[in-house]
Design an enzyme around this catalytic site. Structure first.
Site, PDB file in Angstrom:
ATOM      1  N   ASP A 111       9.697 -50.835  -6.763  1.00  0.00           N
ATOM      2  CA  ASP A 111       9.263 -49.721  -7.602  1.00  0.00           C
ATOM      3  C   ASP A 111       9.056 -48.450  -6.776  1.00  0.00           C
ATOM      4  OD1 ASP A 111       8.153 -48.735 -10.247  1.00  0.00           O
ATOM      5  OD2 ASP A 111       6.392 -48.431  -8.960  1.00  0.00           O
ATOM      6  N   PHE A 112       9.438 -47.290  -7.333  1.00  0.00           N
ATOM      7  CA  PHE A 112       9.160 -45.960  -6.783  1.00  0.00           C
ATOM      8  C   PHE A 112       9.382 -45.884  -5.276  1.00  0.00           C
ATOM      9  CE2 PHE A 112       7.906 -41.786  -7.643  1.00  0.00           C
ATOM     10  CZ  PHE A 112       7.047 -41.320  -6.656  1.00  0.00           C
TER      11      PHE A 112
ATOM     12  N   GLU B 137      14.249 -48.547  -6.885  1.00  0.00           N
ATOM     13  CA  GLU B 137      14.233 -47.511  -7.918  1.00  0.00           C
ATOM     14  C   GLU B 137      14.059 -46.153  -7.244  1.00  0.00           C
ATOM     15  OE1 GLU B 137      10.653 -46.762  -9.829  1.00  0.00           O
ATOM     16  OE2 GLU B 137      11.511 -46.059 -11.708  1.00  0.00           O
TER      17      GLU B 137
ATOM     18  N   ASP C 225      11.351 -47.756 -18.580  1.00  0.00           N
ATOM     19  CA  ASP C 225      10.879 -46.373 -18.477  1.00  0.00           C
ATOM     20  C   ASP C 225      11.689 -45.434 -19.365  1.00  0.00           C
ATOM     21  OD1 ASP C 225       8.729 -46.572 -16.652  1.00  0.00           O
ATOM     22  OD2 ASP C 225      10.123 -46.730 -14.983  1.00  0.00           O
TER      23      ASP C 225
END
Length: 872
Positions: free
Chosen positions: A692-693, A717, A800
């Site tokens: 993530d991120f 990501e 998202d």
């Protein structure tokens, strides 16, 4: 002079706009560097001698009658092109640290820090006081700060080094002076050096310098204590791990003081000091390669001349093509001198050094029936240069052209090539039989070599002389040999495989390669949406769908974040070892993973590594103290997080503003996270990760985590905005996909990334019927899939962008057109849960079935018949 190897410990990737595109519209500069590449068999180390001779067979007979440079210069030029070559080299310099009394003033002293390498150098420094029992830095008093100093938060100062007017040739180029009063209560000055152009921080063996101006000496040890200048561990020790003592100095850490032992404070007498430290810095160097095609005296020949100013040994790794397909093949003998056959797939010719020592040259004599020459440059075992992500291509049939066409990289098919070659389809049965016999013989030889290697490593298990690295090298060769045998069994297409090597690996190659692409035939399912947590039993609900997902053709599934979280969706993790979440219990999660394994689906865990929510407040009421198994304090938080008062180092990426951003430069943080990921692999059974991120921290840390946890598949990501002008999407999105490529490069290719570029282009292309957007300026797919398809995970929707969040929803009614694109193109396609269990299921199932029937994989050719990979 103390010799110390300095290495960059932090890397600052480009700062981009907020997480959710495409609201911030701007134009971006395209970044297309020359890339380093690695061959499929980088070394014969660990191979038996017979196989090494087979792999790199030197051509000793039938050498081509190569003309001289003088003869070639007199012939007509049909074509000439100069290519820029950008490479990295290590330069050595020195850092000097000097402490002297200031002229004319008894209590005034001057600290001078200098560097003799070119660059924009900045001193990042602070002080500690005598009454400060902790190790935190403080800002120095204003009168101590040199002109041009800039405060950093409330703990440090950054002062640029200026050109030294007194510098002699080969001595200090840049220097900064810090004046102070020896009677002040300052106990020590701490500093590290920062290079502005690269964003790298330079330290000594991973620690900051600490210049002790005063010290506490125990009364009973005073007689043995030596006075002098000490460089000790300082407050910046979050980054790494060793202390450094200047030559001729010694100091002992203060021992615990019992009730009977009395400690007196006694100031050391400051003495002058000068020390130099070796500094190794990586910098970019620009070279060139000029390729000229000339007529030969022989009517059926052309002369191809290579000329470069690059020093050292330069090997041209090359082949020829005979049609517009630009598929590599070895030209018939004779070949140029100093040529080796590389695994019967390409030639490697060592260029000759020029007489003046300023570069290398070579002449190749080729038949005019050849349409073009394809090549990359090999500088050493680990460094390869290509042409901005593609092979160099020299046209011979249209040599009068003034421009070079770029070639799709034939590396794409490597061992995953399943398509029947055209020359085999049109060959006779006898030819097919002969080829099959040759392939069987090759495979038998490789199997024989594998057995030798297995015997070698088995016999070495009990020997202390057999190092772990040597065993890993042998295992690596076994893996590669097996892949080669499989490739020969599946296809007779002459191709070669090279893996990308990042700048970090340029200095020290990794022992074990981890491509992170699975089998190459993966089809990914996102197994949840934004609302999946609401039932409280998502793991059980999804388990009931495992067999159906397998029957649809999915090979891998991405599950939601498993840990305790402040937010029910899981993306605000708190106690990383607490696996009881809103999706279900730890035992339900383990049962779910086991169920997917039973139906041959591998499982990705959603690992949120960028940020973590704290359990407790500090004395200022800030939530920055962590509990649970990983009970970190505010040293684990980056210093430039504006909300959580971290005491770590500056962030190596962009901040996520809703939770404390973790400082991955801390060794204890990295060790804890690696241990956690390995625990998840063993305890839960995850096969890989969705990260993530990842814009929040440097990809080099991801490489560290993945090499420790050894995932079967990993995807990051990396999401930021595409380029727009006056509200309209630009056709050229090279800068956007380059940023994603840069992150993958930083991971050393150990992880793929979601192809946000392709998703954004599909939005406009399908929404406005502007299908011309689906091809870039070179005729390739315009997203990451056009540049590095084996690392591109294509998608059209996720939790998202779609679901109930809808941050960037795919054009309504165009979903199946989007899936038709990603499921028939190279890369690894990902299908969103909401689309699978909807009226789209039957159509998606047909597309997956078609992909499997046509054996499309992550390195397949694109829909225009050209290979869709330039880096795989």
């Amino acid at each position: 002079m103390s010799i110390v190897r300095w290495r960059p410990v932090l890397h600052q990737p480009p700062r981009e706009n907020p997480r959710f595109p495409p609201h911030e519209l701007r134009r971006s500069k395209v970044l297309c560097p020359i890339h380093y590449r690695k061959p499929f068999f980088p070394a014969s180390r660990g191979l038996s001698n017979s196989y090494a001779r087979k792999a790199l067979r030197i051509v000793r007979a039938g050498l081509a009658p190569t003309p001289s440079l003088a003869d070639a210069a007199e012939t007509d030029v049909l074509f000439s092109e100069t290519f820029p070559l950008k490479r990295t080299q290590t330069v050595e310099g020195k850092i000097s640290v000097r402490l002297d009394p200031a002229e004319g003033e008894g209590s005034r002293w001057r600290l001078a820090v200098g560097c003799n390498l070119e660059g924009k150098w900045v001193l990042h420094w602070g002080v500690t006081y005598c009454d400060d029992l902790g190790s935190e830095w403080d800002q120095p008093p204003p009168e101590m700060r040199p002109p041009g100093s800039i405060p950093i938060k409330d703990y440090a100062i950054e002062t640029p080094l200026k050109n030294s007017s007194s510098a002699l040739k080969g001595q200090i180029l840049h220097e900064v002076h810090i004046d102070f009063d020896s009677n002040s209560p300052i106990a020590a000055i701490h500093f590290v050096l920062k290079e502005e152009e690269t964003g790298a921080w330079f330290q000594h063996k991973g620690r900051d310098f600490k210049i002790s101006l005063k010290d506490f000496i125990e009364e009973e040890n005073t007689s043995s204590g030596k006075q002098g200048f000490d460089i000790w561990i300082g407050a910046f020790d979050q980054i790494s791990s060793l202390l450094v003592n200047a030559e001729g100095s010694s100091s002992k850490p203060q021992e615990a003081v019992g009730e009977a032992k009395v400690t007196k404070r006694q100031n050391k007498r400051i003495q002058g000091f000068y020390e130099e430290y070796s500094l190794l810095k990586e910098e970019f160097v620009q070279n060139f390669m000029t390729v000229t095609v000339r007529k030969s005296d022989e009517s059926d020949k052309n002369i191809v001349q290579f000329d470069t100013d690059m020093p050292g040994d330069v090997v041209v790794h090359w082949g020829v093509c005979r049609d517009n397909g630009k598929n590599w093949e070895i030209p018939p003998a004779p070949h140029p001198p100093a040529t080796k056959i590389f695994r019967r797939k390409a030639l490697q010719t060592l260029l000759q050094p020029k007489r003046n020592g300023l570069g290398n040259w070579g002449l190749f004599l080729l038949d005019k029936g050849i349409s073009g020459v394809l090549f990359v440059l090999k500088l050493n075992e680990y460094i390869w240069l290509n042409n901005m992500g593609t092979d160099f291509y020299i046209p011979l049939t249209s040599a009068s052209s003034s421009s070079i066409q770029t070639c799709q990289d034939s590396i794409a098919n490597e061992q995953l090539t399943w398509t029947e070659p055209q020359d085999m389809r049109h060959s006779s049965n006898n030819d097919e039989t002969n080829q099959a016999v040759d392939h069987a013989a090759d495979t038998d030889e490789i199997i024989y070599e594998i057995r030798n290697l297995v015997t070698d490593i088995s016999s070495g298990k009990g020997r202390s002389t057999k190092s772990k690295e040597a065993q890993e090298n042998i295992l690596q060769e076994i893996e590669k040999l097996a892949a080669e045998a499989y490739s020969i069994f599946r296809s007779s297409i002459p191709n070669f495989v090279e893996e990308y090597v990042s700048d970090a690996q340029y200095l020290k190659p990794a022992v074990k390669l981890c491509p992170g692409t699975g089998s190459g035939f993966e089809i990914l399912c996102q197994g949840f949406n934004w609302e999946s947590h609401k039932s409280g039993r998502w793991y059980s609900e999804l388990s009931a769908k495992a067999k159906e997902l397998s029957s649809l053709g999915f090979t891998i599934i991405w599950l939601p974040p498993p840990t305790e979280s402040v937010s029910p969706e899981g993306y605000m993790p708190k106690d990383l070892y607490n696996l009881n979440s809103r999706y279900g219990s730890k035992e339900q999660l383990k049962d779910l993973v086991k169920r997917f394994h039973e139906v041959n689906i591998k499982v990705l865990g959603d690992a949120v590594l960028n940020h973590r929510c704290a359990h407790y407040q500090n004395q200022n009421g800030i939530w920055n103290i962590f509990g649970g198994h990983l009970n970190w304090d505010d040293r684990a938080i980056v210093a430039d997080d504006p909300h959580f008062q971290g005491r770590g180092n500056k962030s190596s990426g962009d901040n996520f503003h809703a939770a404390p951003n973790i400082d991955h430069s801390q060794e204890f943080v990295r060790n804890d996270l690696k241990e956690w990921l390995c625990w998840l692999r063993k305890e839960v059974g995850y096969d890989g990760w969705r990260l993530d991120f990842v814009r929040g921290f440097w990809g080099g840390y991801v490489k560290d985590y993945l090499e420790a946890s050894e995932p079967y598949f990993a995807v990051g990501e990396y999401w930021d905005s595409l380029s727009y002008t006056y509200g309209e999407m630009d056709h050229n999105q090279d800068a956007h996909r380059q940023r994603i490529i840069d992150w993958i490069n930083a991971t050393n290719g150990t992880a793929g990334a979601f192809d946000v570029t392709t998703k954004g282009i599909l939005h406009t292309a399908l929404g406005k019927c502007e299908y011309w957007r689906l091809s870039d300026q070179k005729g390739k797919p315009p997203g990451v899939v056009g540049w590095w398809p084996s690392r591109a995970v294509t998608f059209i929707e996720n939790h998202d962008t779609g679901s109930t969040q809808g941050h960037w929803r795919f054009p309504s009614g165009k979903e199946m057109q989007g899936y038709a694109y990603i499921l028939t193109h190279p890369g690894t396609p990902a299908v969103f849960y909401d689309h699978i269990f909807s009226h789209h299921q039957q159509e998606i199932s047909r597309l997956i079935s078609l992909r499997r029937q046509k054996k499309i994989h992550c390195r397949s050719k694109d829909n225009q018949g050209r290979e869709g990979s330039v880096r795989s």
